[in-house]
Design an enzyme around this catalytic site. Structure first.
Site, mmCIF file in Angstrom:
data_model
loop_
_atom_site.group_PDB
_atom_site.id
_atom_site.type_symbol
_atom_site.label_atom_id
_atom_site.label_comp_id
_atom_site.label_asym_id
_atom_site.label_seq_id
_atom_site.Cartn_x
_atom_site.Cartn_y
_atom_site.Cartn_z
ATOM 1 N N ASP A 1 36.650 40.543 37.819
ATOM 2 C CA ASP A 1 36.591 40.019 39.186
ATOM 3 C C ASP A 1 36.872 41.177 40.135
ATOM 4 O O ASP A 1 37.991 41.687 40.184
ATOM 5 C CB ASP A 1 37.626 38.903 39.367
ATOM 6 N N ASN B 1 38.223 42.967 47.190
ATOM 7 C CA ASN B 1 38.385 44.025 48.183
ATOM 8 C C ASN B 1 39.666 44.827 47.971
ATOM 9 O O ASN B 1 39.695 46.028 48.228
ATOM 10 C CB ASN B 1 38.385 43.424 49.594
ATOM 11 N N GLY C 1 30.901 34.140 48.993
ATOM 12 C CA GLY C 1 31.550 35.115 48.125
ATOM 13 C C GLY C 1 31.533 34.649 46.678
ATOM 14 O O GLY C 1 31.814 33.477 46.389
ATOM 15 N N ASP D 1 33.588 35.259 44.411
ATOM 16 C CA ASP D 1 34.925 34.822 44.008
ATOM 17 C C ASP D 1 35.153 33.357 44.369
ATOM 18 O O ASP D 1 35.762 32.596 43.618
ATOM 19 C CB ASP D 1 36.003 35.712 44.633
#
Length: 256
Positions: free
Chosen positions: A11, A14, A108, A110
């Site tokens: 994963d 940022n 996103g 995620d």
């Protein structure tokens, strides 16, 4: 001979990148967190990944990534090593969960795997609150629908930006205990961030529940999960592996 195949998933966020090594039954053998900013440098990729690359590793490697430059650096490294890296948006995610948002490309990765991980684990309407670089709220409905969510400023990023933008306000470590207001700068900051984010979180949760008129299982993940659990008015569950669970689900369903 016994099947010694292992799986590698990751994963890419940022702030941090999490990589996990799994056994043949998809149980976590090893988990490592890297500072994502180090992975912008191509020469660092080998340093971080060489201990994870073994002869028993499955050729297919899956990532969730919100940082295209880092994923591309990792992808190029792994391809040179003979592996086949994938990012979850390369796959037909709608086979696993229905995506009901305006533009799939803007969501996103995620957040998508958080939705998949929560629903596949709890089989209920879920509201996933992720305390990451941004604080995100993702809505998952039966029978497996990702229905969108809310993006709010991340706590750590807000603390850092406030310190950088002001001459006299220091960075500080947020603590769970705070008075109504402070008599010194750090206590005043702690009160502002703790009670401010408590209000933000509870107001967003209340708004989502009242608007959809559904009951949700509230899942907390990310760095401030433990700190804010007791400040959230609705009963919640901490699951710091929900993102990885989602990536595992995608791998099993679409790459095996």
């Amino acid at each position: 001979m016994k099947n010694k195949t292992k799986y590698l998933l990751g994963d890419i966020g940022n702030t941090y990148t999490k990589v996990v090594l799994l056994d043949k039954k998809f149980n976590i053998i090893k988990s490592q967190n890297f500072d994502s900013k180090m992975l912008y440098k191509k020469n660092k990729i080998s340093f971080f990944f060489k201990k994870l690359i073994t002869s028993s590793l499955n050729r297919k490697i899956l990532f969730s990534s919100v940082v295209p430059i880092i994923y591309n650096n990792i992808r190029m490294y792994l391809k040179k090593k003979g592996f086949k890296p994938y990012e979850i948006k390369d796959l037909d995610i709608n086979k696993i969960i229905e995506i009901k948002i305006d533009n799939f490309k803007q969501a996103g990765s995620d957040r998508i795997v958080n939705a998949i991980g929560s629903y596949s684990t709890y089989k209920s309407n879920c509201l996933v609150i992720d305390f990451g670089t941004a604080t995100t709220f993702d809505v998952v409905k039966k029978p497996g629908i990702y229905d969108g969510g809310v993006i709010a400023p991340g706590i750590n990023l807000s603390i850092i930006n406030l310190s950088r933008s002001t001459a006299l306000l220091p960075k500080f470590n947020l603590k769970s205990g705070a008075k109504a207001y402070g008599k010194n700068t750090k206590d005043a900051l702690n009160a502002g961030f703790l009670w401010g984010y408590k209000g933000l979180i509870n107001n967003i949760v209340k708004k989502i529940i009242s608007t959809s008129n559904l009951n949700y299982k509230v899942i907390l993940t990310g760095g401030y999960s433990s700190l804010f659990k007791k400040h959230i008015s609705k009963k919640s569950t901490i699951d710091n592996n929900v993102t990885i669970k989602g990536i595992i689900k995608v791998y099993k369903d679409l790459l095996l």
